[in-house]
Structure formats: C-alpha cells, structure tokens
Scaffold this motif. Structure first.
Motif, PDB file in Angstrom:
ATOM      1  N   GLU A 149       0.836  -1.203   0.000  1.00  0.00           N
ATOM      2  CA  GLU A 149       0.000   0.000   0.000  1.00  0.00           C
ATOM      3  C   GLU A 149       0.870   1.252   0.000  1.00  0.00           C
ATOM      4  O   GLU A 149       2.072   1.196   0.215  1.00  0.00           O
ATOM      5  CB  GLU A 149      -0.911   0.000   1.232  1.00  0.00           C
ATOM      6  N   GLY A 150       0.246   2.387  -0.235  1.00  0.00           N
ATOM      7  CA  GLY A 150       0.958   3.655  -0.254  1.00  0.00           C
ATOM      8  C   GLY A 150       1.449   4.012  -1.636  1.00  0.00           C
ATOM      9  O   GLY A 150       0.673   4.031  -2.597  1.00  0.00           O
ATOM     10  N   ASN A 151       2.756   4.273  -1.777  1.00  0.00           N
ATOM     11  CA  ASN A 151       3.341   4.746  -3.039  1.00  0.00           C
ATOM     12  C   ASN A 151       3.693   3.585  -3.962  1.00  0.00           C
ATOM     13  O   ASN A 151       4.856   3.403  -4.336  1.00  0.00           O
ATOM     14  CB  ASN A 151       4.614   5.554  -2.760  1.00  0.00           C
ATOM     15  N   VAL A 152       2.732   2.784  -4.330  1.00  0.00           N
ATOM     16  CA  VAL A 152       2.975   1.643  -5.211  1.00  0.00           C
ATOM     17  C   VAL A 152       1.851   1.546  -6.237  1.00  0.00           C
ATOM     18  O   VAL A 152       0.759   2.094  -6.058  1.00  0.00           O
ATOM     19  CB  VAL A 152       3.070   0.311  -4.427  1.00  0.00           C
ATOM     20  N   GLY A 153       2.130   0.819  -7.325  1.00  0.00           N
ATOM     21  CA  GLY A 153       1.109   0.555  -8.311  1.00  0.00           C
ATOM     22  C   GLY A 153       0.425   1.810  -8.801  1.00  0.00           C
ATOM     23  O   GLY A 153       1.067   2.837  -9.072  1.00  0.00           O
ATOM     24  N   ALA A 154      -0.890   1.753  -8.907  1.00  0.00           N
ATOM     25  CA  ALA A 154      -1.663   2.902  -9.379  1.00  0.00           C
ATOM     26  C   ALA A 154      -1.576   4.093  -8.439  1.00  0.00           C
ATOM     27  O   ALA A 154      -1.894   5.217  -8.817  1.00  0.00           O
ATOM     28  CB  ALA A 154      -3.124   2.505  -9.575  1.00  0.00           C
ATOM     29  N   GLY A 172      -0.912  11.205  -2.251  1.00  0.00           N
ATOM     30  CA  GLY A 172      -1.933  10.181  -2.125  1.00  0.00           C
ATOM     31  C   GLY A 172      -1.303   8.813  -2.286  1.00  0.00           C
ATOM     32  O   GLY A 172      -0.090   8.655  -2.211  1.00  0.00           O
ATOM     33  N   GLY A 173      -2.126   7.800  -2.547  1.00  0.00           N
ATOM     34  CA  GLY A 173      -1.583   6.455  -2.698  1.00  0.00           C
ATOM     35  C   GLY A 173      -2.669   5.444  -2.944  1.00  0.00           C
ATOM     36  O   GLY A 173      -3.768   5.786  -3.392  1.00  0.00           O
ATOM     37  N   ILE A 174      -2.372   4.191  -2.638  1.00  0.00           N
ATOM     38  CA  ILE A 174      -3.330   3.103  -2.806  1.00  0.00           C
ATOM     39  C   ILE A 174      -3.440   2.350  -1.483  1.00  0.00           C
ATOM     40  O   ILE A 174      -2.454   2.213  -0.748  1.00  0.00           O
ATOM     41  CB  ILE A 174      -2.905   2.163  -3.954  1.00  0.00           C
ATOM     42  N   GLY A 175      -4.656   1.940  -1.137  1.00  0.00           N
ATOM     43  CA  GLY A 175      -4.880   1.242   0.120  1.00  0.00           C
ATOM     44  C   GLY A 175      -5.904   0.141  -0.041  1.00  0.00           C
ATOM     45  O   GLY A 175      -6.672   0.111  -1.012  1.00  0.00           O
ATOM     46  N   THR A 176      -5.912  -0.766   0.910  1.00  0.00           N
ATOM     47  CA  THR A 176      -6.860  -1.878   0.861  1.00  0.00           C
ATOM     48  C   THR A 176      -7.407  -2.166   2.250  1.00  0.00           C
ATOM     49  O   THR A 176      -6.770  -1.861   3.265  1.00  0.00           O
ATOM     50  CB  THR A 176      -6.202  -3.142   0.280  1.00  0.00           C
ATOM     51  N   ALA A 177      -8.595  -2.734   2.295  1.00  0.00           N
ATOM     52  CA  ALA A 177      -9.236  -3.127   3.549  1.00  0.00           C
ATOM     53  C   ALA A 177     -10.320  -4.148   3.223  1.00  0.00           C
ATOM     54  O   ALA A 177     -10.718  -4.295   2.058  1.00  0.00           O
ATOM     55  CB  ALA A 177      -9.844  -1.915   4.260  1.00  0.00           C
TER      56      ALA A 177
END
Length: 339
Positions: A149-154, A172-177
């Motif tokens: 998560e964070g500064n990775v991928g999209a 911003g970044g990417i996160g999951t839950a």
C-alpha cells in the motif's frame, strides 16, 4: 498538525485478497512515480461499475451495464498515466490469455479486462506512462498475499488536496481493507488521487489534503470553499479516486451494480469534496460467489461502504513524502506531521 488517533481497525484492516478467488499485483515504474495495479479473478467474477465523477478515464465499462450479454470479467486494471495508462489493460489481457483465463469462444479464450485511470502526469516526467508491459508485469506479480500500500502501483504518483494548486497538495496512494459479517467478506482496493481532502474516519477532520499557504498544516478545502474562497486549480480530469470492491457473496449483475453504488458512500465519508466536476471517481465490483452465500443487500452495502472508506484512509495514511526532480514537494501524512 494535531495528533489524530489511529482508527481501532487500522492494526487489522483486512485486504481485498481476503476475498476468495481474488489476486492483486502492482507494477511501479522506477523512472518516475507512476504505475498500475491489477485485480484478477481467474475463474471469472460477476462485475459492475458505478462512475460518479464528471471526468472519468475508463475502458470496457459499457459491457458492465445491467442487461448486457457478458456477465463476468477476469480482471480489473487501475493505472496512472491518464488516458495513456489504459494501455496497461492490453498487457493484462495478454498475460491472462497466456494463462488460459478468459471467455471461451471455442476458437480462443478472450480475457475481459475493464480499466480505469487516474491523472499523475504532473508528478515527474509526463512522457513516462504505464503501458502494456506495465500491465503484464503487474499480472506477473499478482498473488493472494496482502498487497503493498501507499506509493505503489496505481498509487505511485497519486496526490490529494489540489483545489488550491499542486504546490499545496499532499501525497496520495493506494490502500486496501476488508470487512466480514454473516459468512461473507467484502474488500476494497482504492487508489486515491482526489482533488479534495481525505478525512479522519472518526472525527471527520481533514487528514490529508490542501495545506496552508506556509506549507504546514491543513487548510481544510471544504471550510475554505464555504468561506467563499475559489479553487485555483480547476482543470477537469487531473484528479480521481478509482478502485475495486470485491466480495465472495453470490450476486447477479444488478446486485453487483448496487454494491458499486454503495461503495461510493465510503468515498463520501472519507473524501471532501468528492465526485466533483474535476474528478473521475469510478468504482468496480467483482463478485466471485466463492462463499456460496446470498447475503442481505443492506448488509452488503454497509460492508462495501466501510471497506471503501477504510481503504481510502489507508491510501494516504501509508503514503510516503515525495520530492520530484522538478522540485515539487508532496508530503505524506508523516511528513506533514514532521515525521
């Protein structure tokens, strides 16, 4: 910035890969902050989409409308690079075909891969965008493990809080839950590149977003707008929050579409302003049916909104500060707090 309490669920938030039948892979470009993420359902999943922002960048969303012939897709791609980033889906299609995944046409297997993109071209060299090779690489990296998560991928080049200019924005970044109840699980993967602020889940206070003129502390975009201040960054299409909601519940296409609608409630809880004329907010649903259960519609909607809100918060909570070669500084949450 005053210390804000960590949400109670933050230490054990779950992940979209908790949903049986779902794999996630990222590709992050080392040449500049950009990349793509892929959510794979090898066995196929009932899919739908709901687009709320006025400036979306998407591929293959028409086939997801209720009443259309195709009921299942095999992956969703989320990418940076604006419209150029849609090419990443072509690489995902190639990888899936090579692995025997797709709609059986008799003479070939056709992978169905909708996609959505966000605008990150102002972060580094805009000539570097995710392409088919990036989408292929993301698929190669896909697994059932909890995704980074964070500064990775999209989320590599994602930014938030841009109503008053990029010089006041944050990373911003990417996160999951994921959230489970009554024998079903709903998870979300969210790439947050919103023009608005991301809000604290408990207090509703701005958590990451437009900074004050001295660069320290948060301005509060909605408060500034209500006080009569006008945005200084009004170019449509430079912002968006895109993501995937996945569930192991048994859903048909209309039910899956309602789940995508409910997911936007999670964005409304965690981003303000949201769904603006400057954003292309887009959420997909993938329903694998792996639990074999049909859950109550209100319960599923509640789980979806909660998973999306949590994933959105994690996208900025885990984002790291970034300074580009051009001198643009984008503090992450820790950077704003002086950490």
């Amino acid at each position: 910035m005053p210390a804000l309490p960590t949400p109670a669920w933050f230490s054990a938030p779950g992940a979209i890969t908790d949903v049986a039948g779902i794999e996630v892979g990222h590709y992050s470009d080392s040449r500049r902050p950009t990349g793509c993420s892929v959510v794979i359902a090898r066995a196929g999943a009932v899919a739908a989409v709901d687009v709320r922002g006025a400036a979306p960048g998407t591929r293959e969303t028409d086939l997801l409308a209720p009443g259309h012939l195709v009921q299942q897709v095999h992956a969703i791609v989320l990418a940076g690079g604006s419209a150029w980033g849609l090419d990443a889906a072509s690489g995902a299609v190639r990888w899936l075909e090579e692995h025997g995944v797709g709609l059986d046409l008799g003479v070939a297997r056709l992978p169905l891969v909708p996609a959505a993109v966000l605008f990150d071209l102002q972060v580094g060299d805009a000539r570097i965008r995710p392409d088919a090779g990036a989408g292929y690489a993301a698929c190669c990296a896909a697994s059932r493990q909890r995704p980074a998560e964070g500064n990775v991928g999209a989320g590599s080049g994602a930014t938030v809080g841009k109503l008053f200019g990029m010089e006041r924005a944050m990373k911003g970044g990417i996160g999951t839950a994921a959230v489970s109840a009554a024998g079903v699980t709903v998870g979300a993967l969210i790439a947050c590149n919103a023009v608005g602020d991301v809000l604290h889940p408990g207090s509703g206070a701005p958590l990451a977003g437009a900074r004050r003129s001295d660069g320290t502390g948060l301005r509060g975009s909605c408060a500034a707008l209500l006080a009569g201040e006008l945005p200084t960054a009004a170019l449509a299409g430079r912002n968006t929050t895109i993501g995937v909601i996945a569930t192991d519940a048994l859903l048909d296409r209309p039910q899956a579409q309602r789940l995508a609608v409910a997911g936007h409630d999670g964005l409304a809880r965690s981003i303000a302003p949201v769904h603006t004329a400057l954003d292309g907010d887009t959420l997909f649903t993938l329903a694998t049916g792996a639990s074999g259960r049909r859950a109550d519609a209100v319960l599923l909607a509640t789980l979806a909104a909660e998973a999306v809100a949590r994933a959105t918060v994690r996208a900025v909570w885990l984002a790291r500060s970034l300074r580009t070669a051009e001198g643009l500084y984008l503090p992450g949450l820790a950077g704003l707090a002086g950490g």
